[in-house]
Design a protein around this motif. Structure first.
Motif, PDB file in Angstrom:
ATOM      1  N   GLY A 119       0.815  -1.216   0.000  1.00  0.00           N
ATOM      2  CA  GLY A 119       0.000   0.000   0.000  1.00  0.00           C
ATOM      3  C   GLY A 119       0.844   1.259   0.000  1.00  0.00           C
ATOM      4  O   GLY A 119       0.600   2.191  -0.778  1.00  0.00           O
ATOM      5  N   PHE A 120       1.849   1.308   0.889  1.00  0.00           N
ATOM      6  CA  PHE A 120       2.720   2.486   0.933  1.00  0.00           C
ATOM      7  C   PHE A 120       3.525   2.648  -0.355  1.00  0.00           C
ATOM      8  O   PHE A 120       3.715   3.762  -0.842  1.00  0.00           O
ATOM      9  N   SER A 121       3.994   1.553  -0.911  1.00  0.00           N
ATOM     10  CA  SER A 121       4.808   1.678  -2.124  1.00  0.00           C
ATOM     11  C   SER A 121       3.953   2.056  -3.336  1.00  0.00           C
ATOM     12  O   SER A 121       4.455   2.669  -4.268  1.00  0.00           O
ATOM     13  N   LEU A 123       2.903   6.226  -7.254  1.00  0.00           N
ATOM     14  CA  LEU A 123       2.034   7.243  -7.849  1.00  0.00           C
ATOM     15  C   LEU A 123       2.662   8.629  -7.751  1.00  0.00           C
ATOM     16  O   LEU A 123       2.592   9.423  -8.701  1.00  0.00           O
ATOM     17  N   LEU A 124       3.303   8.936  -6.627  1.00  0.00           N
ATOM     18  CA  LEU A 124       3.986  10.223  -6.483  1.00  0.00           C
ATOM     19  C   LEU A 124       5.159  10.345  -7.444  1.00  0.00           C
ATOM     20  O   LEU A 124       5.401  11.416  -8.007  1.00  0.00           O
ATOM     21  N   GLN A 125       5.903   9.258  -7.647  1.00  0.00           N
ATOM     22  CA  GLN A 125       7.010   9.279  -8.608  1.00  0.00           C
ATOM     23  C   GLN A 125       6.494   9.531 -10.017  1.00  0.00           C
ATOM     24  O   GLN A 125       7.057  10.345 -10.752  1.00  0.00           O
ATOM     25  N   LEU A 136      24.988   3.164 -19.995  1.00  0.00           N
ATOM     26  CA  LEU A 136      24.116   2.681 -18.927  1.00  0.00           C
ATOM     27  C   LEU A 136      23.323   3.824 -18.295  1.00  0.00           C
ATOM     28  O   LEU A 136      22.124   3.697 -18.043  1.00  0.00           O
ATOM     29  N   ILE A 137      23.960   4.937 -18.066  1.00  0.00           N
ATOM     30  CA  ILE A 137      23.271   6.080 -17.465  1.00  0.00           C
ATOM     31  C   ILE A 137      22.261   6.661 -18.453  1.00  0.00           C
ATOM     32  O   ILE A 137      21.144   7.028 -18.071  1.00  0.00           O
ATOM     33  N   LYS A 138      22.616   6.697 -19.733  1.00  0.00           N
ATOM     34  CA  LYS A 138      21.658   7.150 -20.750  1.00  0.00           C
ATOM     35  C   LYS A 138      20.440   6.225 -20.776  1.00  0.00           C
ATOM     36  O   LYS A 138      19.302   6.685 -20.868  1.00  0.00           O
ATOM     37  N   LEU A 139      20.700   4.943 -20.690  1.00  0.00           N
ATOM     38  CA  LEU A 139      19.612   3.961 -20.707  1.00  0.00           C
ATOM     39  C   LEU A 139      18.667   4.160 -19.518  1.00  0.00           C
ATOM     40  O   LEU A 139      17.442   4.139 -19.678  1.00  0.00           O
ATOM     41  N   ILE A 140      19.225   4.381 -18.341  1.00  0.00           N
ATOM     42  CA  ILE A 140      18.394   4.589 -17.157  1.00  0.00           C
ATOM     43  C   ILE A 140      17.574   5.866 -17.294  1.00  0.00           C
ATOM     44  O   ILE A 140      16.366   5.873 -17.072  1.00  0.00           O
ATOM     45  N   PHE A 141      18.213   6.970 -17.678  1.00  0.00           N
ATOM     46  CA  PHE A 141      17.500   8.246 -17.747  1.00  0.00           C
ATOM     47  C   PHE A 141      16.469   8.283 -18.867  1.00  0.00           C
ATOM     48  O   PHE A 141      15.443   8.937 -18.733  1.00  0.00           O
ATOM     49  N   THR A 142      16.715   7.597 -19.956  1.00  0.00           N
ATOM     50  CA  THR A 142      15.729   7.605 -21.041  1.00  0.00           C
ATOM     51  C   THR A 142      14.566   6.661 -20.771  1.00  0.00           C
ATOM     52  O   THR A 142      13.550   6.737 -21.456  1.00  0.00           O
ATOM     53  N   ASN A 143      14.692   5.803 -19.791  1.00  0.00           N
ATOM     54  CA  ASN A 143      13.621   4.853 -19.477  1.00  0.00           C
ATOM     55  C   ASN A 143      13.094   5.000 -18.058  1.00  0.00           C
ATOM     56  O   ASN A 143      12.535   4.051 -17.499  1.00  0.00           O
ATOM     57  N   LEU A 144      13.222   6.181 -17.482  1.00  0.00           N
ATOM     58  CA  LEU A 144      12.735   6.386 -16.115  1.00  0.00           C
ATOM     59  C   LEU A 144      11.235   6.135 -15.997  1.00  0.00           C
ATOM     60  O   LEU A 144      10.770   5.601 -14.993  1.00  0.00           O
ATOM     61  N   HIS A 145      10.476   6.494 -17.026  1.00  0.00           N
ATOM     62  CA  HIS A 145       9.030   6.263 -16.968  1.00  0.00           C
ATOM     63  C   HIS A 145       8.720   4.772 -16.849  1.00  0.00           C
ATOM     64  O   HIS A 145       7.821   4.375 -16.108  1.00  0.00           O
ATOM     65  N   LEU A 146       9.488   3.934 -17.540  1.00  0.00           N
ATOM     66  CA  LEU A 146       9.289   2.480 -17.428  1.00  0.00           C
ATOM     67  C   LEU A 146       9.709   1.958 -16.056  1.00  0.00           C
ATOM     68  O   LEU A 146       9.076   1.050 -15.505  1.00  0.00           O
ATOM     69  N   ILE A 147      10.766   2.534 -15.506  1.00  0.00           N
ATOM     70  CA  ILE A 147      11.226   2.120 -14.177  1.00  0.00           C
ATOM     71  C   ILE A 147      10.159   2.449 -13.137  1.00  0.00           C
ATOM     72  O   ILE A 147       9.813   1.611 -12.296  1.00  0.00           O
ATOM     73  N   PHE A 148       9.605   3.664 -13.183  1.00  0.00           N
ATOM     74  CA  PHE A 148       8.573   4.061 -12.224  1.00  0.00           C
ATOM     75  C   PHE A 148       7.303   3.225 -12.409  1.00  0.00           C
ATOM     76  O   PHE A 148       6.677   2.816 -11.436  1.00  0.00           O
ATOM     77  N   PHE A 149       6.928   2.971 -13.657  1.00  0.00           N
ATOM     78  CA  PHE A 149       5.739   2.157 -13.929  1.00  0.00           C
ATOM     79  C   PHE A 149       5.943   0.726 -13.425  1.00  0.00           C
ATOM     80  O   PHE A 149       5.041   0.136 -12.827  1.00  0.00           O
ATOM     81  N   SER A 150       7.133   0.179 -13.642  1.00  0.00           N
ATOM     82  CA  SER A 150       7.440  -1.180 -13.163  1.00  0.00           C
ATOM     83  C   SER A 150       7.389  -1.238 -11.638  1.00  0.00           C
ATOM     84  O   SER A 150       6.906  -2.219 -11.060  1.00  0.00           O
ATOM     85  N   PHE A 151       7.888  -0.193 -10.987  1.00  0.00           N
ATOM     86  CA  PHE A 151       7.819  -0.124  -9.524  1.00  0.00           C
ATOM     87  C   PHE A 151       6.362  -0.114  -9.070  1.00  0.00           C
ATOM     88  O   PHE A 151       6.005  -0.774  -8.093  1.00  0.00           O
ATOM     89  N   CYS A 188       1.741  -3.065  -6.704  1.00  0.00           N
ATOM     90  CA  CYS A 188       0.397  -3.655  -6.786  1.00  0.00           C
ATOM     91  C   CYS A 188       0.459  -5.170  -6.579  1.00  0.00           C
ATOM     92  O   CYS A 188      -0.382  -5.736  -5.878  1.00  0.00           O
ATOM     93  N   ALA A 189       1.462  -5.808  -7.183  1.00  0.00           N
ATOM     94  CA  ALA A 189       1.622  -7.259  -7.018  1.00  0.00           C
ATOM     95  C   ALA A 189       1.880  -7.609  -5.556  1.00  0.00           C
ATOM     96  O   ALA A 189       1.349  -8.608  -5.047  1.00  0.00           O
ATOM     97  N   THR A 190       2.661  -6.784  -4.865  1.00  0.00           N
ATOM     98  CA  THR A 190       2.946  -7.026  -3.453  1.00  0.00           C
ATOM     99  C   THR A 190       1.669  -6.941  -2.629  1.00  0.00           C
ATOM    100  O   THR A 190       1.404  -7.799  -1.775  1.00  0.00           O
ATOM    101  N   LEU A 191       0.864  -5.929  -2.887  1.00  0.00           N
ATOM    102  CA  LEU A 191      -0.406  -5.772  -2.170  1.00  0.00           C
ATOM    103  C   LEU A 191      -1.341  -6.949  -2.445  1.00  0.00           C
ATOM    104  O   LEU A 191      -1.935  -7.523  -1.528  1.00  0.00           O
ATOM    105  N   ILE A 192      -1.449  -7.353  -3.698  1.00  0.00           N
ATOM    106  CA  ILE A 192      -2.320  -8.471  -4.075  1.00  0.00           C
ATOM    107  C   ILE A 192      -1.831  -9.778  -3.441  1.00  0.00           C
ATOM    108  O   ILE A 192      -2.639 -10.575  -2.949  1.00  0.00           O
TER     109      ILE A 192
END
Length: 189
Positions: free
Chosen positions: A35-37, A42-44, A68-83, A88-92
Motif C-alpha cells: 500500500g505504501f509503495s 504514484l507520487l514518482q 548505462l546512465i543514458k539507458l536509465i535516464f531515457t527509461n525512467l518512466h518504465l522504471i517508475f511504472f514497473s515499480f 500492486c503485485a505485493t499488495l495483491i
C-alpha cells in the motif's frame, strides 16, 4: 474434533487447520508495504510527468555520459511504472496470503524468489554504475576517498544482499513447510 449439539444428536465438525501467525504477519506486512509503495509509485509518476521529456534528453546528450546512465535516464518512466506494478503485485500477494488462497501463497513465493534475484542483480548494476561514473570522471576515480566510498558501498550492499536473501530464503522454506502448505489446500465441501 469439535461437536455441535443438535437436539440430543451430536455431530462432529471437521477440524480447521490452525492458522500460522507467520503467514498472517507476512500477509499484513506485504499489504502495508504494498500500500505504501503504491503511494510512492504514484507520487514518482506524478512528479515525473511534470518534467518535460526534452530536459531528460538534454541531460543524456552530453558526450561523456556512458550508455548505462543514458539507458536509465531515457527509461525512467518504465522504471517508475514497473515499480508501481511490483507494488500492486505485493499488495495483491498480501491479500491472497491473508485469505489463505493458493494463488496468494504461490505468488508470494515467486515474489520472494524475485527479491533474491533482484538483490544480486542490483549488486551487478551497482558495479556497472561505478564503472560508468569512473568513465565520466576518471580524475575522480583516482582519488582515495572515491575508492574508499566505492569499496565501502560495495561491501555494505553485498552484506545487506546476503542477509536479506537469507531472510527471503528462510521465508520460502517456512512457507513451503507441510504444516503451512496445509493452510492453502482447497476446502472440501
Amino acid at each position: 474434533m469439535q461437536a455441535a449439539h443438535k437436539g440430543k444428536q451430536m455431530t462432529a465438525l471437521p477440524a480447521q487447520p490452525q492458522r500460522s501467525s507467520l503467514v498472517s504477519g507476512l500477509a499484513w506486512l506485504l499489504i502495508i508495504v504494498g500500500g505504501f509503495s503504491i503511494v510512492i509509485a504514484l507520487l514518482q509518476i506524478l512528479a515525473f510527468s511534470f518534467i518535460p521529456p526534452e530536459k531528460f534528453a538534454s541531460m543524456v546528450d552530453a558526450p561523456k555520459i556512458p550508455f548505462l546512465i543514458k539507458l536509465i535516464f531515457t527509461n525512467l518512466h518504465l522504471i517508475f511504472f514497473s515499480f508501481g506494478l511490483l507494488s500492486c503485485a505485493t499488495l495483491i500477494c498480501g491479500v491472497g496470503l491473508l485469505l489463505r488462497k493458493y494463488w496468494g501463497w504461490f505468488a508470494t513465493i515467486l515474489l520472494l524468489v524475485f527479491g533474491i534475484v533482484w538483490n544480486f542483480g542490483m549488486l551487478f548494476l551497482q558495479n556497472a554504475l561505478f564503472a560508468a561514473f569512473t568513465e565520466m570522471a576518471p580524475e575522480l576515480a583516482e582519488t582515495t576517498i572515491f575508492a574508499m566510498f566505492k569499496d565501502g558501498l560495495l561491501i555494505g550492499f553485498s552484506i545487506f544482499a546476503l542477509i536479506f536473501s537469507a531472510l527471503l530464503l528462510w521465508l520460502i522454506k517456512r512457507l513451503t513447510a507441510p504444516e503451512i502448505r496445509e493452510e492453502f489446500q482447497p476446502k472440501a465441501m
